[in-house]
Design a protein around this motif. Structure first.
Motif, mmCIF file in Angstrom:
data_model
loop_
_atom_site.group_PDB
_atom_site.id
_atom_site.type_symbol
_atom_site.label_atom_id
_atom_site.label_comp_id
_atom_site.label_asym_id
_atom_site.label_seq_id
_atom_site.Cartn_x
_atom_site.Cartn_y
_atom_site.Cartn_z
ATOM 1 N N TYR A 1 0.836 -1.199 0.000
ATOM 2 C CA TYR A 1 0.000 0.000 0.000
ATOM 3 C C TYR A 1 0.868 1.245 0.000
ATOM 4 N N ARG A 2 0.253 2.348 -0.378
ATOM 5 C CA ARG A 2 0.885 3.661 -0.320
ATOM 6 C C ARG A 2 -0.208 4.700 -0.211
ATOM 7 N N TRP A 3 -0.044 5.647 0.692
ATOM 8 C CA TRP A 3 -0.950 6.784 0.721
ATOM 9 C C TRP A 3 -0.153 8.058 0.957
ATOM 10 N N GLU A 4 -0.644 9.138 0.373
ATOM 11 C CA GLU A 4 0.049 10.417 0.431
ATOM 12 C C GLU A 4 -0.920 11.540 0.781
ATOM 13 N N LEU A 5 -0.463 12.451 1.602
ATOM 14 C CA LEU A 5 -1.169 13.700 1.895
ATOM 15 C C LEU A 5 -0.331 14.835 1.340
ATOM 16 N N LYS A 6 -0.928 15.649 0.477
ATOM 17 C CA LYS A 6 -0.227 16.773 -0.127
ATOM 18 C C LYS A 6 -0.975 18.061 0.210
ATOM 19 N N LEU A 7 -0.244 19.048 0.674
ATOM 20 C CA LEU A 7 -0.798 20.355 0.995
ATOM 21 C C LEU A 7 0.010 21.416 0.256
ATOM 22 N N LYS A 8 -0.685 22.440 -0.212
ATOM 23 C CA LYS A 8 -0.016 23.519 -0.908
ATOM 24 C C LYS A 8 -0.719 24.837 -0.618
ATOM 25 N N TYR A 9 0.068 25.812 -0.156
ATOM 26 C CA TYR A 9 -0.473 27.153 0.064
ATOM 27 C C TYR A 9 0.186 28.111 -0.917
ATOM 28 N N THR A 10 -0.631 28.922 -1.588
ATOM 29 C CA THR A 10 -0.152 29.910 -2.545
ATOM 30 C C THR A 10 -0.664 31.279 -2.140
ATOM 31 N N ASN A 11 0.225 32.261 -2.088
ATOM 32 C CA ASN A 11 -0.255 33.604 -1.752
ATOM 33 C C ASN A 11 -1.022 34.188 -2.931
ATOM 34 N N LYS A 12 -1.720 35.278 -2.700
ATOM 35 C CA LYS A 12 -2.613 35.833 -3.718
ATOM 36 C C LYS A 12 -1.857 36.282 -4.962
ATOM 37 N N LYS A 13 -0.626 36.743 -4.805
ATOM 38 C CA LYS A 13 0.152 37.213 -5.946
ATOM 39 C C LYS A 13 0.892 36.085 -6.659
ATOM 40 N N LYS A 14 0.763 34.871 -6.140
ATOM 41 C CA LYS A 14 1.419 33.693 -6.713
ATOM 42 C C LYS A 14 2.934 33.870 -6.798
ATOM 43 N N THR A 15 3.481 34.474 -5.774
ATOM 44 C CA THR A 15 4.929 34.673 -5.715
ATOM 45 C C THR A 15 5.587 33.815 -4.648
#
Length: 700
Positions: A460-474
């Motif tokens: 088995y394999r499981w992954e949790l991915k999180l990503k935060y992007t600021n409003k200006k995408k910088t």
């Protein structure tokens, strides 16, 4: 509602498809009379494909492809518009699979930076890769930094730990992976004009490599293309000769109503390498007693070969709604929005690994089990794979609260032959994912797979991915947590050859990986932390035999990537620091440093863009793994430390319109320090060598 990307009015009643560009956050329309705006080339491809496959000389590929593009343009000359050189109109995307429910579209990257570092079969593919600082959950795994046997096309191993995350059976032969084309990295195109790119490189000791890419749309719905690559060298030392040949044909087809999609590809990989077993006495190299090509080696008549064929067909059908859109008061069209996709992927993989030695009774091998006059080890494999799945579609960046999910079933039927012994087995695997819109400022995704039955049952394999992007995408903050249990590779369980044989009953290996990464786009910087915990780790001991470590191994690593720019000067840096808790079973260098410093400017009224500078590569000393030619595996050794040696290259890059050139003096510091520049124990790296290359794009 949305203006066309090129400002061209859409005649009333046309069937139009709305396309969103994630990078530019912009919309465009593509209509059923697309070829009337900018014509596509129309030409029959079978003759071209047949000639290219049968070719054995690089000039055949160049001549045919150049002629092909010219003919495509000439055929439509009566209705031709000026050549479309707007590279933003080249759309590139990955195959549509479970974890990619929407097309990730990239703009064409034809930058000059890094041109001098092209040294693998990915010469062309990296041209189209997103910028190194483009953030994305799937970009968390950094490229491998390899230790090889000193020449292009030779076996190689990453100096950074890379767990295998593919579900299903793994055969265990990966030393030549760096010189293979694989279906996971195939890119598909949608082009308004034919695209051809040719890369050619030449260096010392008859080193040559060529890469040819051609893609074009037959009409607005059908795209076809090929990739041809070939390279090789004689090497600086005895029996270093090797070569590789890769060929890929691919196509993508969309229905007019945008509901049906098809991606297909066929890949052939062939690799051949003389196996020297390394130089017989390191002192002859380190003391510079005799010429490099006269230093005796351990194996005088051994060689290895690997060939592989991969065929893959992906089909999908979308369910959704079609609505009328109004561009202005007199212009209307229709827009289909997909909501749900059903897809099916069929694949057939066939391959073989060979090792020969016509004089095995030399005392180099640990044993001779079958024949003292001839070693003929070979492993054959065949695999049939079918995957059926359903996914929701994430095509609307305006709906950032949308939840997405998918589930798929995969079946593998495997025939594995090693030293005249057959194994027939199978796998039944379930895969799935769940998450919110990828366009959300805070994106999360949970995915995994589980082997229900078969030889890999309970993997088995499981992954949790999180990503935060600021409003200006910088700025981007990425996090990944991956937990995996998988059976060791097939070769770890049993192997039968002329010099090695074993049969093991290993436990499943456990891996837990955590990433935390922050990207500053405006500052050209990326920093990251990574932790790996490995249980029941399988490795090759000092005798070259597979062993399993019962105690847990922990790896902690940190990396920094930072660009510094001042006026016309730039410095690009990458530092990787890693610590292993148990160096008795895993050896990695503590520090790997890569730097590129150069001056850049436009010359001749901006007709030519130039970069001139230096590359430096360095890693600290460690007991690097040795290489066993007959099993094609890297194994532990504690006799020789290598590293603590900087490799300095001087380069000049040029760009004139769509042509890029480089000249490089590689390893210019050879002779300044002691002769300790090993890639792998008993395999020295190349001496000072001059290398030149050109990459030329034709888009018309």
């Amino acid at each position: 509602m949305y203006p066309p990307a090129d400002g061209t009015a859409i005649p009333s009643g046309r069937v139009c498809r709305r396309q969103f560009w994630p990078q530019s956050q912009d919309w465009g329309f593509f209509c059923d009379n697309f070829t009337e705006i900018v014509p596509f080339g129309r030409v029959s491809l079978p003759i071209f494909f047949f000639a290219l496959i049968r070719s054995t000389h690089i000039l055949i590929a160049v001549v045919f492809i150049t002629a092909f593009s010219t003919a495509a343009k000439a055929e439509d000359d009566s209705t031709s518009v000026s050549a479309d050189t707007d590279t933003s109109r080249i759309k590139i995307y990955n195959c549509l699979e479970l974890n990619g429910p929407y097309k990730i579209t990239w703009q064409y990257d034809y930058e000059i930076t890094g041109l001098q570092q092209y040294r693998s079969t990915n010469n062309l593919l990296r041209t189209f890769a997103p910028n190194v600082f483009t953030s994305g959950i799937n970009n968390l795994r950094l490229p491998s930094i390899l230790a090889d046997l000193g020449t292009i096309g030779s076996p190689a191993k990453s100096m950074i730990y890379q767990p295998n995350i593919r579900p299903g059976l793994d055969y265990g032969f990966h030393s030549f992976d760096h010189y293979k084309l694989n279906p996971e990295h195939t890119l598909f195109y949608n082009l308004r004009t034919p695209l051809t790119e040719i890369y050619y490189q030449v260096g010392a000791k008859e080193e040559q490599s060529i890469s040819v890419l051609h893609a074009q749309n037959v009409n607005e719905l059908v795209n076809v293309g090929i990739v041809y690559q070939r390279g090789g060298t004689e090497g600086f030392y005895t029996r270093q000769q090797g070569d590789y040949v890769n060929f890929k044909a691919f196509t993508s087809i969309d229905s007019k109503n945008e509901r049906y999609h098809l991606n297909a590809q066929a890949i052939w990989n062939e690799l051949n390498k003389d196996q020297s077993g390394g130089i017989a006495a390191d002192s002859l190299f380190e003391d510079s007693v005799i010429r490099k090509d006269n230093i005796p080696v351990n194996l005088a008549s051994a060689s290895s070969s690997e060939n592989e064929q991969v065929y893959r067909l992906n089909q999908s059908f979308d369910f959704g709604k079609t609505e009328e859109i109004h561009v202005n008061d007199s212009t209307t069209g229709t827009d289909f929005t997909g909501k749900l996709r059903i897809y099916h992927t069929s694949a057939y993989d066939k391959g073989a690994v060979y090792f020969w030695d016509s004089s095995p009774d030399t005392g180099y091998y640990p044993a001779i089990y079958h024949d003292s006059l001839l070693t003929d080890n070979h492993v054959h494999r065949r695999k049939f794979t079918n995957t059926l799945g359903v996914v929701t579609l994430d095509l609307d960046p305006g709906n950032r609260n949308k939840l997405n999910a998918g589930i798929a079933g995969m079946h593998e039927y495997i025939i594995y032959n090693r030293y005249r012994k057959d194994t027939i087995t199978y796998n039944a695997i379930v895969k799935g994912f769940f998450g919110n819109s990828a366009y959300a400022n805070f994106h999360w995704n949970i995915s995994g797979d589980y082997a229900v039955e078969g030889i890999n049952a309970k993997d088995y394999r499981w992954e949790l991915k999180l990503k935060y992007t600021n409003k200006k995408k910088t700025q981007y903050l990425d996090y990944l947590l991956s937990v995996q249990q998988r059976a060791p590779s097939m070769i770890h369980y049993f192997y039968e050859g002329n010099h090695y044989r074993w049969k093991n009953n290993f436990e499943k290996q456990h891996n837990a990986t955590t990433y935390l990464q922050y990207t500053f786009v405006n500052h050209g910087a990326r920093i990251g932390l990574r932790a790996d915990a490995i249980g029941q780790y399988v490795y090759y001991d000092k005798e070259g035999l597979p062993r399993q470590e019962l105690d847990e191994i922990n790896i902690l690593s940190a990396y920094v990537m930072k660009d510094f720019n001042w006026k016309r000067f730039s410095i690009k840096n990458r530092l990787q620091y890693q610590v292993v808790s148990d160096s008795a079973v895993m050896r990695l260098p503590k520090l790997i440093a890569s730097h590129s410093a150069f001056y850049h400017n436009y010359l001749f009224k901006k007709a030519l863009y130039m970069q001139i500078g230096f590359d430096v590569l360095f890693n600290t000393s460690y007991y690097a793994d040795a290489y066993a030619p007959s099993t094609q595996q890297f194994y532990l050794q504690s006799e020789k430390m290598i590293g603590n040696y900087p490799y300095l290259d001087f380069f000049v890059n040029f760009k004139i319109n769509q042509a890029k050139f480089f000249v490089k003096a590689a390893h210019i510091n050879q002779g300044w320090l002691l002769n300790r520049y090993y890639a792998v124990p008993h395999y020295p790296r190349n001496d000072l060598a001059f290398i030149g290359g050109v990459s030329w794009r034709f888009l018309d």
